[in-house]
Design an enzyme around this catalytic site. Structure first.
Site, PDB file in Angstrom:
ATOM      1  N   GLU A   6       0.838  -1.214   0.000  1.00  0.00           N
ATOM      2  CA  GLU A   6       0.000   0.000   0.000  1.00  0.00           C
ATOM      3  C   GLU A   6       0.867   1.256   0.000  1.00  0.00           C
ATOM      4  O   GLU A   6       0.576   2.227  -0.694  1.00  0.00           O
ATOM      5  CB  GLU A   6      -0.960   0.010   1.200  1.00  0.00           C
TER       6      GLU A   6
ATOM      7  N   ASP B 183       3.550  -4.659  -5.458  1.00  0.00           N
ATOM      8  CA  ASP B 183       3.940  -5.985  -4.951  1.00  0.00           C
ATOM      9  C   ASP B 183       5.455  -6.084  -4.791  1.00  0.00           C
ATOM     10  O   ASP B 183       5.953  -6.547  -3.765  1.00  0.00           O
ATOM     11  CB  ASP B 183       3.485  -7.089  -5.924  1.00  0.00           C
TER      12      ASP B 183
HETATM   13 ZN   LIG Z   1      -2.741  -2.654  -4.560  1.00  0.00          ZN
END
Ligand SMILES: [Zn+2]
Length: 670
Positions: free
Chosen positions: A507, A571
Site C-alpha cells: 500500500e 507488490d
Molecule cells: Zn494494490
C-alpha cells in the site's frame, strides 16, 4: 438456467478456520523452490482447500473472508431477534439482514416494488423529460448512460467537487464489446441471450424480447465505442478535465444539466470534472439518433440489471447469477443466501455492523502491533530512497516529503458514520436496499463544496482488504485483514513481516507507482520529479511491463503488463520494504539469521510467509475476466513474478543463477 442451491450444499455451508501465519501443510516439499516457488509454498493448498462451488477462486484471503462472514452472521442473527433490547444501529442491521433473508416475501411481491420505477420510464413522453429520470437513476445507482458523483479535485485535494464520468454498460468493460476471438464472441452472444431472458421475465413475448435485446446491445456497443478503455483510464491526466458547469452543456446539449444538478440535490457548483469529455460528446450524438422507444427499453433493462440481485424475485436473481456468476466467471453454484445477505448488510450499513465487529474481533493489541509494523516499513522506505542509485537528490527530497506526509489509518475510523436518518423496515428488502443506496449517494453529494474529512474509511471495518488513496495520501487497513494468517500474534516476526508486512509495503508503494507518483504529499496531481528522474522511473517500470506481459493466465489470455503495472510495482516494492524492515527488526532483537526454526531460516520463513499470501486457485473463466478488468495480476504471478526480482530470495533458498526464480536479469523500481 443453472440450478442454484441455497440449503444443504456441502460447499456453501462448509466452514473454514483461519490459517496460521505459516502453514507447513501447504508446502509441497517434493518441488524445487528455485524452479517454481508458488508450487513449493502453496502446492498442497488446492488439494486441502479446493475452490468451493460457490466461488470463482479461492485462497487464504477468501478463507478469512469466509471466516469473517460466519462471525458477522452470528452477530446479525442476534441483532435480527425482535423483542430483544436493540439499540438503533442493531435494529437497522438486524432488520436489514432479516428482510434480505426473507426470500418468500420478496418472491411474493414479485415486481410490484419496482412498479413506480417502471412507471416513471413508461411515462416518458419525450427525450426532453429524460434528464430528470437520469438524475433519479443516479441517486438509486441505476447505470443508465453515465456516472455521476463526488470526488476530490485531483489538482487541489482540499476541494470536493462534482464529477461526471462514462457509464451505461452491462458487460464488465468497454473492450468486451469489441474484442475478437471465440471466447469474447461467446460472451457477447450469452449476454444478448441474458438480456432476452430478463425481458421475458418482465413479461415481454419472446420475439419482442429478442429484438429488444439486440437493440440494447447495439446501444451499449455505441456507448462503449465512445468510452475510454481501462488501461488509458489508469493515467489520472486522462480522466481529469475540470471545466465550468456551462461547458458541459456544450458537450451534451440534449440533456438539461442545470436541471440534472438540481434534481440530484447537488449543492451549488460552478465547475466540475468531466472525466471523459469525448464520451459526453458521443452520448449526445447517440441520444439524438436513438428513438425514444429504444431508450425506454434500455432504461428498463438497466433498472433491473442495476438492482442488487438478492432483493429481486428468485427467477430474476437466478438469471442474473446464471450470466454474471456462472457463465462469465465459471462459478458453479450461487452463494448461500445468508452469505449474500451478510455481504449486503455490510455494504449498506458497514460502519454500524463494523462497530459490533470491532468490539468483538479487533483487540487494541492488534492495532498497536500493526501500527508498529507500519512505522517500521515507513522507516525502511526512507532508507530505501537514500540507497536508490537512479534517483537524483532533488527528487529524493520530494519523495521523502511525500512519504512523511502519508497518514496511517488502522482498523476503523475514529468517528463512526451516523445512520440515524436511514430508515430500515422489516420485510421490505427492496425498499431498504434503495433507501440505503440513496442515503449513501446523498451523503457523497453533500460533500461537494465542503472541507475533506480525512478520517473517513473507504472500506468497512470487516473488509479483508487494504488500499492507498492518492488524493488523501493515506494508507488504510480495515480490521478485517489484520488477523491470521496475514497478521498472526503467534507466528514468528519473520512470518508476519512476509505476510502483513508485505501488504503494508504494497500500500505504501502505491504512493510511488505509475499513478501514485503523479501526486504530491498534499494529494495533488503535480509533477515533483526532475525530467531525468521521471524518465528513469519509466525505464524501470518498463522492465516490469515486459516481465508481466510475458505471463499467460489462461489459453490465449495474457496478463496486461500496463494495466497491472501499479499493482506489480506495489507488490515488488512492498516485499522489498518488508524485507528491509524485517532485517532491521531481526538486528534489533539479535536474531541469528542462520538458525533454523521448524526447518526454515528466518529469511526463508519471511519468503514463505509472503508466498502463502497468494496460495490458491482461480477458475479459468474468472482468470479471463481478471486479466481483462482487474489491475491485479493473477495470484501465481503476484508470487513468482516478485521473488524472481529479488536475488535475496534465491540466496535464501540456495538457488543457482539462471534458475527460473533467480534470472540473470531482473526488474527493480523501488
Ligand atoms: Zn494494490
Amino acid at each position: 438456467m443453472a440450478q442454484t442451491q441455497s440449503k444443504g450444499s456441502p460447499d456453501t455451508e462448509k466452514t473454514y478456520e483461519r490459517l496460521p501465519g505459516l502453514d507447513k501443510q501447504l508446502i509441497d516439499t517434493t518441488s524445487d523452490p528455485c524452479t517454481d516457488f508458488s508450487q513449493y509454498a502453496c502446492g498442497n493448498f488446492s488439494k486441502l482447500y479446493p475452490i468451493p462451488n460457490d466461488r470463482s477462486g479461492f485462497g487464504p484471503g477468501a478463507m478469512v473472508a469466509e471466516y469473517n462472514q460466519r462471525v458477522l452472521h452470528m452477530m446479525l442473527e442476534q441483532a435480527a431477534e425482535v423483542g430483544s433490547d436493540r439499540g438503533p444501529n442493531e435494529q437497522k442491521i438486524g432488520d436489514y439482514y432479516a428482510s434480505c433473508m426473507d426470500q418468500d416475501a420478496i418472491n411474493h411481491k414479485g415486481l410490484a416494488p419496482f412498479q413506480p420505477e417502471l412507471d416513471r420510464i413508461a411515462e416518458l413522453n419525450s427525450k426532453n423529460e429524460l434528464t430528470s429520470l437520469l438524475a433519479h437513476h443516479q441517486l438509486v445507482n441505476v447505470n443508465s448512460f453515465l456516472n455521476y458523483g463526488e470526488q476530490q479535485d485531483l489538482k487541489d485535494a482540499r476541494k470536493q467537487i462534482a464529477a461526471l464520468d462514462q457509464g451505461g454498460l452491462g458487460l464488465p468493460e468497454r473492450d468486451y464489446y469489441f474484442r475478437a476471438g471465440e471466447a469474447a464472441e461467446k460472451t457477447r452472444k450469452e449476454y444478448v441471450q441474458h438480456i432476452t431472458n430478463v425481458l421475458k421475465l418482465m413479461g415481454e413475448p419472446e420475439s419482442q424480447a429478442m429484438s429488444d435485446a439486440q437493440a440494447i446491445m447495439q446501444l451499449e456497443t455505441a456507448l462503449a465505442k465512445v468510452s475510454m478503455d481501462i488501461t488509458s483510464r489508469r493515467d489520472p491526466q486522462n480522466v481529469y478535465h475540470l471545466m465550468p458547469v456551462t461547458e458541459v452543456a456544450g458537450l451534451t446539449p440534449d440533456l438539461a444539466w442545470t436541471q440534472f444538478f438540481k434534481d440530484t440535490g447537488t449543492p451549488p457548483i460552478t465547475e466540475l470534472n468531466v472525466a471523459n469529455p469525448d464520451f459526453f460528446k458521443g452520448l449526445n450524438t447517440l441520444l439524438s439518433s436513438t428513438g425514444l422507444p429504444v431508450i425506454k427499453t434500455y432504461l428498463r433493462w438497466q433498472l433491473i440489471n442495476s438492482t442488487p440481485s438478492e432483493v429481486l424475485p428468485k427467477a430474476f436473481d437466478d438469471e442474473h447469477f446464471d450470466f454474471y456468476g456462472h457463465k462469465l466467471r465459471g462459478q458453479p453454484e450461487q452463494r448461500a443466501r445468508w452469505k449474500r445477505c451478510v455481504q449486503a448488510t455490510d455494504g449498506a450499513l458497514g460502519e454500524a455492523l463494523g462497530q459490533v465487529y470491532v468490539a468483538q474481533e479487533f483487540p487494541p493489541s492488534s492495532k498497536q502491533a500493526t501500527l508498529q509494523m507500519v512505522h517500521d516499513i515507513e522507516t525502511a522506505m526512507d532508507q530505501d530512497i537514500d540507497t536508490l542509485d537512479w534517483m537524483g537528490p532533488a527528487t529524493k527530497v520530494r519523495a521523502k516529503e511525500k512519504l512523511h506526509a502519508i497518514a496511517d489509518k488502522i482498523g476503523y475510523p475514529d468517528h463512526w458514520r451516523d445512520y440515524s436518518k436511514l430508515v430500515v423496515v422489516r420485510a421490505d428488502a427492496y425498499g431498504n436496499a434503495m433507501r440505503a443506496i440513496e442515503f449513501e449517494n446523498h451523503r457523497e453529494l453533500a460533500k461537494i463544496g465542503k472541507p475533506v474529512d480525512r478520517g473517513e474509511f473507504g472500506m468497512s471495518p470487516p473488509t479483508v482488504n487494504a488500499y492507498y488513496n492518492p488524493s488523501m495520501n493515506d494508507i488504510n487497513f480495515p480490521a478485517g485483514i489484520l488477523q491470521p494468517p496475514f497478521y498472526d500474534p503467534h507466528a514468528t516476526d519473520a512470518e508476519d513481516y512476509g505476510h502483513i508486512g508485505a501488504i503494508v509495503g504494497h500500500e505504501l508503494t502505491h504512493g510511488f507507482d505509475d499513478q501514485g507518483r503523479q501526486f504530491d504529499g498534499n494529494g495533488n496531481l503535480s509533477d515533483w520529479w526532475t525530467a531525468e528522474d521521471g524518465k528513469k522511473f519509466e525505464e524501470k517500470t518498463d522492465c516490469e511491463v515486459k516481465e508481466y506481459s510475458g505471463f499467460t493466465a489462461v489459453d490465449d489470455a495474457k496478463v496486461n503488463g500496463k494495466l497491472t503495472l501499479g499493482e506489480n510495482t506495489a507488490d515488488n516494492g512492498g516485499l522489498r520494504l518488508a524485507y528491509i524492515a524485517f532485517l532491521a527488526d531481526a538486528k534489533r532483537k539479535n536474531i541469528d539469521l542462520s538458525q533454523k526454526q521448524d526447518g526454515y531460516t528466518p529469511v526463508q520463513q519471511f519468503f514463505l510467509g509472503y508466498g502463502q499470501n497468494w496460495c490458491g486457485a482461480t477458475r479459468p473463466e474468472q482468470l479471463r475476466v481478471q486479466v481483462q478488468t482487474d489491475p491485479h495480476s493473477p495470484r501465481q504471478f503476484r508470487l513468482d513474478g516478485v521473488v524472481q526480482n529479488m536475488p535475496e530470495f534465491g540466496q535464501a533458498f540456495g538457488c543457482k543463477a539462471g534458475q527460473p526464480m533467480m534470472p540473470a536479469n531482473y526488474c527493480r523500481v523501488w
